[in-house]
Design a protein around this motif. Structure first.
Motif, PDB file in Angstrom:
ATOM      1  N   ALA A   1      -7.118   1.512  -2.165  1.00 22.66           N
ATOM      2  CA  ALA A   1      -6.886   0.236  -2.822  1.00 22.66           C
ATOM      3  C   ALA A   1      -7.180  -0.894  -1.856  1.00 22.66           C
ATOM      4  O   ALA A   1      -6.929  -0.798  -0.649  1.00 22.66           O
ATOM      5  N   CYS A   2      -7.735  -1.972  -2.423  1.00 23.75           N
ATOM      6  CA  CYS A   2      -7.922  -3.209  -1.686  1.00 23.75           C
ATOM      7  C   CYS A   2      -7.086  -4.269  -2.396  1.00 23.75           C
ATOM      8  O   CYS A   2      -7.304  -4.538  -3.590  1.00 23.75           O
ATOM      9  N   LEU A   3      -6.123  -4.860  -1.700  1.00 23.31           N
ATOM     10  CA  LEU A   3      -5.171  -5.772  -2.307  1.00 23.31           C
ATOM     11  C   LEU A   3      -5.474  -7.210  -1.903  1.00 23.31           C
ATOM     12  O   LEU A   3      -5.780  -7.487  -0.731  1.00 23.31           O
TER      13      LEU A   3
ATOM     14  N   TRP B   1      -3.698 -10.756  -1.515  1.00 20.81           N
ATOM     15  CA  TRP B   1      -2.356 -11.285  -1.344  1.00 20.81           C
ATOM     16  C   TRP B   1      -2.386 -12.814  -1.438  1.00 20.81           C
ATOM     17  O   TRP B   1      -3.322 -13.463  -0.974  1.00 20.81           O
TER      18      TRP B   1
ATOM     19  N   HIS C   1       0.832  -1.201   0.000  1.00 15.90           N
ATOM     20  CA  HIS C   1       0.000   0.000   0.000  1.00 15.90           C
ATOM     21  C   HIS C   1       0.866   1.250   0.000  1.00 15.90           C
ATOM     22  O   HIS C   1       2.006   1.238   0.474  1.00 15.90           O
TER      23      HIS C   1
ATOM     24  N   VAL D   1       1.218  -9.739  -4.313  1.00 13.07           N
ATOM     25  CA  VAL D   1      -0.050  -9.090  -4.658  1.00 13.07           C
ATOM     26  C   VAL D   1      -0.612  -9.771  -5.898  1.00 13.07           C
ATOM     27  O   VAL D   1      -0.002  -9.752  -6.966  1.00 13.07           O
TER      28      VAL D   1
ATOM     29  N   GLN E   1      -9.534  -1.238  -7.153  1.00  8.76           N
ATOM     30  CA  GLN E   1      -9.524   0.210  -6.956  1.00  8.76           C
ATOM     31  C   GLN E   1     -10.773   0.809  -7.581  1.00  8.76           C
ATOM     32  O   GLN E   1     -11.120   0.475  -8.703  1.00  8.76           O
TER      33      GLN E   1
ATOM     34  N   ARG F   1      -4.119  -9.316  -6.969  1.00 13.17           N
ATOM     35  CA  ARG F   1      -5.001  -8.364  -7.637  1.00 13.17           C
ATOM     36  C   ARG F   1      -5.109  -7.103  -6.800  1.00 13.17           C
ATOM     37  O   ARG F   1      -4.906  -7.128  -5.579  1.00 13.17           O
ATOM     38  N   SER F   2      -5.440  -6.026  -7.479  1.00 10.30           N
ATOM     39  CA  SER F   2      -5.679  -4.747  -6.810  1.00 10.30           C
ATOM     40  C   SER F   2      -7.059  -4.253  -7.215  1.00 10.30           C
ATOM     41  O   SER F   2      -7.345  -4.090  -8.400  1.00 10.30           O
TER      42      SER F   2
END
Length: 1005
Positions: A201-203, A205, A179, A211, A216, A213-214
């Motif tokens: 952002a929501c990541l 893991w 982040h 990471v 947003q 996917r992200s």
């Protein structure tokens, strides 16, 4: 309902609430209030209904739900304040607490352990490593894993084992910094974890800390809440923008493949989709191949050596007719053929040089068997051809319908064209970034841009039936900059253009001229806007490029639906979006690559529309739109620190606020809004002038045109016309070398804006409006808006206050048989309220309606005619209401929580104001009074940072408390009120409170 001191019952009901989302769960109820912050709660097994509560001062309370009482409370020896806490265990005996302390540690202790001499429980373990306070934790008891997220931007995964039976010291498995800001929330999954942060952002893991996917889409100050349903693959996020979104964890279903061209077919140069399953590819050998997207097989359609090395390819898809394919060559040849009947095509030698561009343009209301093709050649030559054919593409012929000439420039060819549904015009964009308007019918008498026949057309074969050459009747030169216009389309009578300047523009044709209405930038980082797509569900999709990726942006969701690395926009590409699937194809490294997916597989559903990313600083009621068979829909405008203003439609029956449009022309925060109603429109319509003001001394003016539309969002169609803008720093920059004294501070902010009442067509040359602004540099400024000329100019100012001016209001006195008198009221940080007579200034504006020279100094407002010391500190709210007797009530609220009301009368002299009466209500609120409205001469509404909306009765004895309501909106910054009828035709008022969210409350007496 609250009984006030005046003996009148005041009922207040919340109609609409839009507030930041700070907690999410797929199942659950929220009940109970305790003496401390509760960070976590957990049901326990045992006798009765027992609930364990983790409190903010490192304590655990055992609560009996049935008896509604606390049975026991255990405290840790570490008395730190907690920023997060997590409970583990099913009974009080094995209950463990993981406390995220202000000391940057995770402290593990058990509530049932014996207390020490100081009454606290000794911690069993301390997990160190974070360089900031811990905001969130998640524990997986079956695997002994603990995840933590902190202020230091890190996400950590710990192996802690069973917290109910501590073993050897816990160890940190990995630390990651994915982040860009603080991490607010974390949640463990079976095969990884998700985290959400202040960077919006929501990541997702992987178990190893990569990471995957992200997600947003939220804007503002981040994502604060996360909920996961792993069985269905759902991820829900709630942000500080008051929006809630649902994402698919399992991916977006995209499939990418490379097409294998037949040997010896040449390198691909251009691609065009016929439909999501079929792609046409033109190679540098002059061959056109039809490729099946599913199988990847290619078949030869035709091969023509005249199109080798250089060739253009465009496809037209007329509804219910054969697909037409157009090709352009280096030698000025254009060939058109139906895909179903290649041999039945036609060709025409148009130019002596190469064909620079081709574009199909559907013509509304015409035979679908006739398609219009525009072709650009050397020297700015532009030809209009009609391709006519029968069913199945039989008997195709090319008929020239018009010849046009583009203005001289370096890159002199068109890039796109579109027909207007009416008025007999068509519009095109060129490579120089200009928009041009042409008539559909030949103009024998000549037009504005008539010119001699270009050499490229003179050298081409002549035909006796060719029309004369015409020039544009309207030209907006370089509107999109030197990079060029990329597309032009018409929608609902308006023209939309896109360009490589990263913007799209809304225009209209009035009196045969192109007129720009609005300029919009779809999203941050979208450097190249290529095309607009209007969807049946009223969304606007923006196609463009960011860096080396193709981007599909949803304006309604404010998020990316697709982001596909392709190498950038300087290549041939094609995108097709159907009802079920969408596909993107591009040429890269001498190969054709295709990416396909389901049209709704972007992995995003908007469960709740977002409001603003930051605090709402101002709110104004525009009016109500009454549709047939529907209750009136109220329209509000909100301004925010996120530099945007939003037009909202309120449905008071279901408590929803639907965004109609977002205005994003400000470069700094918006501090104030003002609304001036226009002439009375037709039933079901509403027209108003909106003025927004804020940081960097910037003013923006818009005309809002609202009408009832059953198929539109919230049943209202909203059209925005950008009228004018003004910035003080731009004005002084033009005068920098001509004046020794520069009064402009680049950090000047407009704190409040007001419309000078009564300056309508009877006072000023129509349509003209006078605006007053309270400025942070200690000045009060007057502006004149000339809507027809789309000009906003500064006409007068005064630096009387010598300190930041916080509030400004205007009122007009209309004595019987005499001319109007205009007055201005301003308040500053010293608690003084000044009254100005601006009648002479308005008369000067009437006498000089033409724009003043930019070098002319603004007029001086002079000295105030009356000054009242209302408060001991800054005035945060101000409102004026005329009484039936002709006097004026002036109400103000201050930083010290007090309310002041005075009665002002206009004397017989021109500059005389009489202070007849004043009263004070000290400690009306426990915090600064930031919103205040006189709803009627004896009724006052006030709002404060203490989150209370209070109604007061105004009488001879002063202010009498009627009732109060707690408002969930924190940091209330503004209040507006209007008269509204209740569900049973009961008269009342609605109050809108703006702050960290928006709430509308109905007040009835």
């Amino acid at each position: 309902m609250v009984q006030g001191e005046a003996g009148v019952a005041a009922a207040m009901e919340s109609l609409v609430l839009v507030a930041p989302v700070t907690a999410l769960a797929f199942v659950g109820d929220v009940l109970l209030a305790v003496h401390d912050w509760v960070w976590d709660a957990r049901w326990l097994r045992g006798a009765g209904e027992q609930l364990a509560l983790a409190l903010a001062h490192n304590a655990v309370a055992l609560f009996d739900w049935a008896a509604r009482r606390t049975l026991h409370e255990a405290r840790c020896q570490d008395h730190s304040v907690l920023y997060s806490a997590l409970l583990a265990g099913d009974t009080w005996r094995d209950l463990a607490l993981v406390a995220g302390t202000v000391g940057k540690q995770l402290v593990v202790w058990r509530a049932a352990e014996a207390t020490q001499a100081d009454g606290g429980v000794r911690p069993q373990a301390r997990l160190t490593g974070h360089d900031g306070v811990v905001f969130s934790m998640c524990y997986a008891p079956g695997r002994g894993l603990l995840a933590s997220a902190a202020d230091d931007r890190s996400v950590r995964l710990w192996d802690v084992g069973d917290l109910r039976a501590p073993r050897a010291p816990a160890r940190c498995l990995w630390v990651r910094y994915g982040h860009q800001a603080r991490v607010w929330a974390v949640q463990l999954l079976l095969d990884g974890l998700v985290s959400a942060g202040e960077d919006c952002a929501c990541l997702l893991w992987s178990p190893g800390g990569d990471v995957v996917r992200s997600f947003q889409g939220h804007r503002g100050r981040g994502v604060r809440a996360v909920a996961v349903h792993e069985e269905r693959g759902w991820l829900a996020t709630g942000g500080m923008d008051a929006g809630t979104r649902l994402w698919h964890l399992r991916g977006d279903g995209l499939q990418q493949q490379d097409l294998v061209m037949p040997p010896g077919s040449g390198a691909p140069r251009a691609v065009q989709f016929v439909d999501p399953n079929q792609l046409l590819v033109l190679t540098d050998a002059g061959a056109v191949h039809a490729c099946d997207v599913g199988s990847g097989r290619c078949s030869l359609v035709l091969e023509d050596g005249r199109f080798c090395s250089y060739g253009l390819l465009e496809v037209a898809r007329p509804p219910g007719r054969a697909v037409l394919v157009a090709m352009g060559s280096l030698a000025g040849l254009v060939r058109v053929f139906p895909l179903e009947h290649v041999a039945g095509g036609a060709e025409r030698q148009l130019f002596a040089g190469k064909v620079h561009s081709l574009s199909w343009a559907p013509r509304p209301g015409r035979d679908p068997g006739t398609c219009v093709l525009f072709a650009s050649g050397p020297e700015g030559a532009l030809l209009w051809l009609e391709a006519c054919c029968g069913p199945g593409g039989q008997g195709l012929v090319l008929i020239p319908r018009g010849r046009y000439l583009l203005p001289p420039c370096k890159h002199r060819w068109h890039t796109s064209a579109a027909f207007l549904p009416q008025d007999g015009f068509w519009v095109c964009g060129d490579r120089r970034g200009s928009l041009l308007l042409f008539p559909c019918a030949p103009d024998p008498a000549g037009g504005e841009g008539e010119s001699e026949q270009p050499p490229a057309c003179r050298d081409a074969p002549e035909h006796a039936d060719e029309p004369p050459v015409q020039g544009p009747v309207s030209l907006l030169f370089g509107l999109h900059g030197k990079a060029g216009v990329t597309s032009v389309t018409c929608h609902e009578g308006l023209v939309y253009s896109t360009g490589r300047d990263g913007c799209f523009r809304q225009l209209r044709v009035r009196a045969g001229q192109l007129e720009e209405l609005r300029r919009q930038r779809p999203g941050k980082g979208l450097e190249w806007v290529e095309e607009l797509r209007f969807t049946p569900d009223s969304d606007l999709l923006v196609l463009g490029f960011h860096a080396d990726s193709f981007v599909l942006w949803s304006t309604r969701a404010g998020a990316l639906l697709r982001c596909l690395p392709c190498g950038g926009g300087h290549r041939s590409w094609s995108y097709h979006r159907g009802t079920a699937t969408d596909a993107f194809a591009w040429v890269q490294a001498r190969a054709v690559r295709i990416c396909c997916g389901q049209a709704g597989s972007s992995g995003l559903q908007v469960l709740r529309e977002a409001l603003h990313g930051r605090q709402v600083t101002s709110v104004r009621h525009v009016g109500a739109v009454l549709g047939p068979g529907h209750p009136p829909m109220h329209v509000l405008v909100t301004g925010s620190e996120d530099t945007t203003a939003m037009v909202l439609a309120l449905d008071t029956e279901d408590g929803t606020a639907t965004p109609l449009t977002t205005l994003s022309d400000h470069i700094s925060s918006i501090r104030a809004l003002a609304v001036a109603a226009g002439s009375k429109p037709a039933p079901g319509e509403l027209s108003a002038l909106l003025v927004s003001a804020g940081g960097r001394a910037q003013l923006e003016c818009y005309r809002l045109l609202l009408s009832a539309a059953p198929l539109a969002p919230a049943g209202i169609n909203c059209q925005v016309l950008h009228v004018a803008s003004h910035r003080l720093d731009e004005r002084w920059d033009r005068m920098r070398n001509r004046h020794r004294v520069i009064k402009m501070d680049p950090e000047t902010r407009y704190m409040r804006i007001a419309v000078v009442a009564g300056t309508d067509a009877t006072e000023l040359p129509p349509p003209c409006l006078v605006l007053a602004a309270a400025c942070s540099d200690g000045s009060v400024r007057l502006f004149v808006l000339q809507e027809a000329a789309r000009r906003l100019r500064l006409v007068a100012e005064s630096f009387h206050h010598q300190r930041c001016v916080l509030q400004v209001e205007a009122f007009v006195h209309r004595p019987a048989g005499h001319a109007r008198k205009h007055f201005l009221c301003s308040a500053a940080t010293d608690g003084n309220i000044a009254f100005w007579d601006i009648t002479a200034t308005v008369a000067q504006v009437m006498a000089a309606p033409e724009p003043m020279d930019e070098e002319t100094q603004p007029w001086d407002l002079g000295a105030p005619v009356l000054t009242v010391l209302a408060h001991s500190c800054g005035v945060n709210s101000l409102h004026i209401l005329e009484t039936p007797s002709g006097c004026f009530l002036v109400a103000s609220g201050s930083d010290d929580g007090s309310i002041h009301v005075c009665v002002v009368a206009v004397g017989a002299a021109t500059t005389q104001l009489l202070l007849q009466e004043q009263l004070r209500q000290p400690s009306a609120h426990a915090a600064p009074v930031t919103g205040l409205r006189l709803l009627q001469p004896d009724l006052l509404a006030s709002a404060s940072v203490d989150q209370r909306l209070v109604l007061w009765h105004l009488g001879k004895a002063g202010l009498a408390f009627l009732g109060a309501r707690f408002c969930p909106v924190a940091d209330v910054a503004d209040l507006d009120g209007w008269e509204a009828v209740g569900p049973e035709e009961q008269p009342g008022y609605c109050c809108a409170l703006a702050g960290q969210g928006l709430e509308v409350v109905r007040c009835q007496l």
